[in-house]
Design a protein around this motif. Structure first.
Motif, PDB file in Angstrom:
ATOM      1  N   ILE A 116       0.851  -1.209   0.000  1.00 37.04           N
ATOM      2  CA  ILE A 116       0.000   0.000   0.000  1.00 37.04           C
ATOM      3  C   ILE A 116       0.882   1.253   0.000  1.00 37.04           C
ATOM      4  CG2 ILE A 116      -1.791   1.270   1.280  1.00 37.04           C
ATOM      5  CD1 ILE A 116      -2.715  -1.510   2.332  1.00 37.04           C
ATOM      6  N   ALA A 117       1.920   1.229   0.893  1.00 46.39           N
ATOM      7  CA  ALA A 117       2.827   2.394   0.949  1.00 46.39           C
ATOM      8  C   ALA A 117       3.457   2.624  -0.421  1.00 46.39           C
ATOM      9  CB  ALA A 117       3.914   2.159   1.997  1.00 46.39           C
ATOM     10  N   SER A 157       2.946   5.823  -3.215  1.00 47.46           N
ATOM     11  CA  SER A 157       4.122   6.696  -3.215  1.00 47.46           C
ATOM     12  C   SER A 157       4.097   7.731  -4.337  1.00 47.46           C
ATOM     13  CB  SER A 157       5.402   5.869  -3.295  1.00 47.46           C
ATOM     14  OG  SER A 157       5.445   5.144  -4.488  1.00 47.46           O
ATOM     15  N   SER A 158       3.633   7.328  -5.516  1.00 46.69           N
ATOM     16  CA  SER A 158       3.698   8.270  -6.635  1.00 46.69           C
ATOM     17  C   SER A 158       2.752   9.457  -6.405  1.00 46.69           C
ATOM     18  CB  SER A 158       3.422   7.494  -7.917  1.00 46.69           C
ATOM     19  OG  SER A 158       2.643   8.195  -8.770  1.00 46.69           O
ATOM     20  N   GLU A 159       1.571   9.192  -5.819  1.00 47.99           N
ATOM     21  CA  GLU A 159       0.617  10.282  -5.534  1.00 47.99           C
ATOM     22  C   GLU A 159       1.208  11.249  -4.493  1.00 47.99           C
ATOM     23  OE1 GLU A 159      -2.049  11.109  -7.263  1.00 47.99           O
ATOM     24  OE2 GLU A 159      -1.369   9.417  -8.479  1.00 47.99           O
ATOM     25  N   VAL A 160       1.847  10.664  -3.456  1.00 48.88           N
ATOM     26  CA  VAL A 160       2.416  11.517  -2.400  1.00 48.88           C
ATOM     27  C   VAL A 160       3.539  12.385  -2.981  1.00 48.88           C
ATOM     28  CG1 VAL A 160       3.553  11.549  -0.134  1.00 48.88           C
ATOM     29  CG2 VAL A 160       1.851   9.803  -0.625  1.00 48.88           C
ATOM     30  N   ILE A 161       4.395  11.766  -3.802  1.00 46.51           N
ATOM     31  CA  ILE A 161       5.511  12.531  -4.385  1.00 46.51           C
ATOM     32  C   ILE A 161       4.965  13.622  -5.319  1.00 46.51           C
ATOM     33  CG2 ILE A 161       7.508  12.382  -5.961  1.00 46.51           C
ATOM     34  CD1 ILE A 161       8.144   9.663  -4.624  1.00 46.51           C
ATOM     35  N   ASN A 211       3.805  16.463  -3.246  1.00 45.41           N
ATOM     36  CA  ASN A 211       4.934  17.215  -2.674  1.00 45.41           C
ATOM     37  C   ASN A 211       5.623  18.074  -3.726  1.00 45.41           C
ATOM     38  OD1 ASN A 211       4.484  16.214  -0.146  1.00 45.41           O
ATOM     39  ND2 ASN A 211       5.947  14.540  -0.332  1.00 45.41           N
ATOM     40  N   LEU A 212       5.726  17.525  -4.960  1.00 46.38           N
ATOM     41  CA  LEU A 212       6.353  18.297  -6.036  1.00 46.38           C
ATOM     42  C   LEU A 212       5.482  19.508  -6.383  1.00 46.38           C
ATOM     43  CD1 LEU A 212       7.635  15.399  -8.312  1.00 46.38           C
ATOM     44  CD2 LEU A 212       9.059  17.119  -7.204  1.00 46.38           C
ATOM     45  N   LYS A 213       4.173  19.304  -6.344  1.00 49.43           N
ATOM     46  CA  LYS A 213       3.252  20.409  -6.639  1.00 49.43           C
ATOM     47  C   LYS A 213       3.450  21.545  -5.634  1.00 49.43           C
ATOM     48  CE  LYS A 213      -1.455  20.819  -8.280  1.00 49.43           C
ATOM     49  NZ  LYS A 213      -2.774  20.242  -8.247  1.00 49.43           N
ATOM     50  N   LYS A 214       3.601  21.148  -4.351  1.00 49.87           N
ATOM     51  CA  LYS A 214       3.844  22.148  -3.300  1.00 49.87           C
ATOM     52  C   LYS A 214       5.125  22.919  -3.601  1.00 49.87           C
ATOM     53  CE  LYS A 214       1.973  19.810   0.656  1.00 49.87           C
ATOM     54  NZ  LYS A 214       2.449  18.887   1.678  1.00 49.87           N
ATOM     55  N   ALA A 215       6.188  22.165  -4.005  1.00 52.50           N
ATOM     56  CA  ALA A 215       7.485  22.805  -4.296  1.00 52.50           C
ATOM     57  C   ALA A 215       7.343  23.763  -5.483  1.00 52.50           C
ATOM     58  CB  ALA A 215       8.542  21.742  -4.585  1.00 52.50           C
ATOM     59  N   ILE A 216       6.538  23.381  -6.498  1.00 51.29           N
ATOM     60  CA  ILE A 216       6.323  24.247  -7.669  1.00 51.29           C
ATOM     61  C   ILE A 216       5.576  25.507  -7.227  1.00 51.29           C
ATOM     62  CG2 ILE A 216       5.081  24.438  -9.886  1.00 51.29           C
ATOM     63  CD1 ILE A 216       5.723  21.334 -10.187  1.00 51.29           C
ATOM     64  N   ASN A 217       4.503  25.318  -6.434  1.00 50.06           N
ATOM     65  CA  ASN A 217       3.709  26.472  -5.971  1.00 50.06           C
ATOM     66  C   ASN A 217       4.536  27.441  -5.131  1.00 50.06           C
ATOM     67  OD1 ASN A 217       1.510  25.472  -7.265  1.00 50.06           O
ATOM     68  ND2 ASN A 217       0.603  24.517  -5.446  1.00 50.06           N
ATOM     69  N   LYS A 218       5.520  26.902  -4.404  1.00 54.54           N
ATOM     70  CA  LYS A 218       6.354  27.770  -3.555  1.00 54.54           C
ATOM     71  C   LYS A 218       7.515  28.377  -4.344  1.00 54.54           C
ATOM     72  CE  LYS A 218       5.284  26.052   0.999  1.00 54.54           C
ATOM     73  NZ  LYS A 218       5.654  25.231   2.136  1.00 54.54           N
ATOM     74  N   GLY A 219       7.604  28.020  -5.637  1.00 51.45           N
ATOM     75  CA  GLY A 219       8.652  28.581  -6.491  1.00 51.45           C
ATOM     76  C   GLY A 219      10.005  27.904  -6.312  1.00 51.45           C
ATOM     77  N   ARG A 220      10.023  26.751  -5.619  1.00 47.55           N
ATOM     78  CA  ARG A 220      11.305  26.063  -5.409  1.00 47.55           C
ATOM     79  C   ARG A 220      11.668  25.173  -6.594  1.00 47.55           C
ATOM     80  NH1 ARG A 220       9.465  24.574  -0.048  1.00 47.55           N
ATOM     81  NH2 ARG A 220       9.310  22.469  -0.843  1.00 47.55           N
TER      82      ARG A 220
END
Ligand code: NAD
Length: 293
Positions: free
Chosen positions: A39-40, A44-48, A51-60
């Motif tokens: 299950i983990a 994993s791909s959805e969680v990553i 997280n990548l979306k968050k990094a994009i939104n924060k401009g990182r």
């Protein structure tokens, strides 16, 4: 030697393994991600992606880099497939038996040049390395949480780690845009030797009624300028991991000052592990975290 490292294996798709896989993928490496929990691994791909979306939104991170990074990470349930990797980072549960078992399963499939590392927070690198076929190519590579954000990687040489491996890891850390420090191989290394007794003391303060969850966290946030109070930080790390680190310090240094707080033991016995299962010193199931004591 760093240039010959192309394919990275990550064992453990938990809080740390996912972050480490993301760090390598965004730095251009191909990654094989393994976990023994189907299950983990399948989540994993959805969680990553989130997280990548968050990094994009924060401009990182640039949007295109985010999309290409996801494609670089492949989930692999069969651990023998990680034998293709040039470097393997073990980031599974902080339990020495689990870690020995993983290296035992990996060894028959490894190429001679493959470097083995562990992201352990506290367990002896020398002891882990000694049970493998390549102690000279084994090293502690301790990322901080969250791995994509935190700058430090603590590098720990075991007694047998050779110069070539140590230099390779040092260069690799630079290549992924992080900064390394060196720690000698003693229980919990540098960061957790200092950090975890502070967290444990915060839990003792709660246990002895010195303050409530909120007053302990607010005191350290506002009074010592810590970004998180010790109890919210314990929840963020994972209470099982905090207890495992305290036990390693207590057993390894044989000093009562490292005794784990009985309240920490009780929370772990209740399977209240912190943010990762939504309950610890705070309950995270609602809109806002609510103290559980
Ligand atoms: P976690 O509980 O979030 O994840 C552990 C993962 O390991 C789980 O997905 C579990 O299914 C998997 N696992 C267990 N046994 C396995 C096996 N035999 N084969 C493959 N996968 C297996 O834990 P975490 O917080 O990601 O910690 C992982 C490691 O990183 C530990 O060694 C910990 O000490 C270290 N670490 C943790 C932090 C932190 O803040 N949480 C920081 C730095 C280092």
């Amino acid at each position: 030697m760093t240039n010959s490292i192309k394919l990275i294996g990550v064992v453990g798709a938990g809080q740390m393994g996912l972050g480490i896989a993301q760090v390598f993928a965004t730095s251009g490496f191909e990654v094989l991600l393994n976990d023994n929990n189907k299950i983990a691994l399948s989540n994993s791909s959805e969680v990553i992606k989130a997280n990548l979306k968050k990094a994009i939104n924060k401009g990182r991170l640039h949007e295109n880099d985010g999309i290409s990074s996801v494609k670089k990470i492949k989930s692999e349930f069969d651990i023998s497939q990680l034998g293709k990797c040039d470097l393997i980072i073990e980031a599974a549960t902080e339990d020495e038996k689990v870690k020995h078992g993983i290296f035992k399963d990996l060894i028959p499939h490894l190429q001679p040049h493959t470097i083995l590392t562990s992201n352990t927070s506290s367990i002896s690198i020398t002891r882990l390395a000694a049970r493998t076929d390549r102690p000279e190519k084994f090293m502690g590579c301790h990322f901080m949480k969250p791995a994509p954000v935190m700058q430090l990687v603590e590098l720990v040489r075991g007694i047998a780690t050779n110069e070539e491996t140590a230099n390779c890891l040092k260069d690799l850390v630079k290549k992924i845009g992080k900064i390394s420090t060196n720690s000698e191989d003693f229980p919990a290394f540098i960061v957790n030797r200092i950090l975890m007794p502070m967290i444990n003391e915060g839990i003792y303060a709660l246990y002895e009624g010195v303050g409530t969850v909120e007053s302990i966290d607010n005191s350290m946030r506002l009074g010592a300028n810590h970004p998180m109070g010790p109890l919210e930080l314990a929840d963020f790390i994972g209470l099982d991991t905090c207890l495992a680190i305290m036990n390693t310090l207590h057993d390894g240094l044989a000093d009562t000052k490292y005794r784990p707080c009985p309240l920490l033991v009780k929370y772990v016995e209740a399977n209240w592990l912190g943010r990762k299962n939504k309950i610890g010193f705070y309950n995270y199931k609602g809109e806002k975290p609510v103290p559980t004591r």
